[in-house]
Design an enzyme around this catalytic site. Sequence first.
Site: not given
Length: 483
Positions: A102, A132, A223
């Site tokens: 993402h 992911d 992230s």
Amino acid sequence: MNKSHTTLLSVLFIIMQVAAISCNEKQRENNSGSTEDSLAAPTKNVVDTKTSTRDVNFVTAAKITMPAVVHIKIHFNGSSEYGASGSGVIISSDGFIATNNHVVENSSAIDVILPDKRAFSAKLVGRDPNTDLALIKIEAKNLPVVTFGNSDKVEIGEWVLAVGFPLSLNTTVTAGIVSAKARSIGIINRPNGNTTQNNMAPESNMAVESFIQTDAAINPGNSGGALVNTSGELIGINSAIASQTGSYAGYSFAIPANLAKKILDDLKAFGMVKRGVLGVSFPSPSAEGEYLKQQGLNPALVKGVYITGVQNESAAAAAGLKEGDIIQSIDGIVINSSTEFSERIARHKPNDVIELSFLRKGKTVKVTATLHSEDVTKTKAKSNGVLKEIYNRLGATFAPLTADIKQHFNINAGVLVTKVRKDGFFGQVGILPGTIIAFINGKPINNPEDIDIAMLGAQSGIIQILAIAPDGSKVVFNLSLGT
């Protein structure tokens, strides 16, 4: 992060936000022996997790990790301005970097800034929406790396560090403990802007969530950053937070290193992930308890994964698995949840042979299964004709729920039955237009594509539909798709 990546996701009465995780920091002296020429293999975790807090050396782990965690900045649609940012972990000395899917999806250009302030343009090697994860590459040599640890050895209560670039800050290190393992939070592969729990696109039914949950503070920008043990070994890739505000509120989630290594190795070798597929269906974590109760079973007494269906001509079918079997172990490893089951299967490639132990009518059975490959093109080609025939027999059409219907019934998910033919299955068992399909064989139904997946998974077997009638009452229907 752009708006499509910062959508708040509603999960179990908290709002889950996929947090683009990033970092930046000053260069430190290189740790001898920390560079690798290929993706590092898992190593044994030598940390004594039973040591007291005063004996834990966070400084050493931070010094080992910080030089190998990078700041990733993303351009969209050819713009010269940055549209999002995140973190990445250098996993080989020649420039391969792990991050989240993402963080880099839909990017037109990817820039990487090292802790020593050097900047590089990166190329996308491959990405995997189902976990992911993504792999990018910069042209550089002799880079510091973070060595893979063994996430299977991680214990609840063990100290960990999260390293990344949160909130556009330079390299930031936070500490916490592992608070849970094999956690599913229903965030992978949502259609943009959709906040319905467990809502996944048709091509996303291979999604795997088995997060390491920690209370190490992370925020948007972390992230793709590193979760390491006190030896500085990589045990996870930070991916998400649980929050009502979009900022850290107590819990964060990381992709286990052992799963990440398999995915990243595939992306490096093939540019895509080659998955081994068993070919069974089972209730999602959020629906499992309700489904088992519908079967007359006590969820507390079901130890393992309850199989709701076996695909025709699958590895599971060849091994003799049947609906109602309860898989209890894979290769001798006890399986306590569907999230653990999904992760164990996801670590395998096509043609791998696994040993399964399952419970059938109170007796334990052991079999071997040779996993099949995931052939998306072939599946789609076969599916079109099969689905057309199935829907003809059902005699019904479907539509997504409107906001008014959701508010009226106080629900987040479901699919509306819009038309029913009297000569179809739905008409024969009394399902009326206006009925809301909530579950099929224990799987939440959030859009018409979910019905496609459920029907293809059952094909010639029995399907159980949990629905809400137009008057608001809950009803259960059993239908046979067999000829």
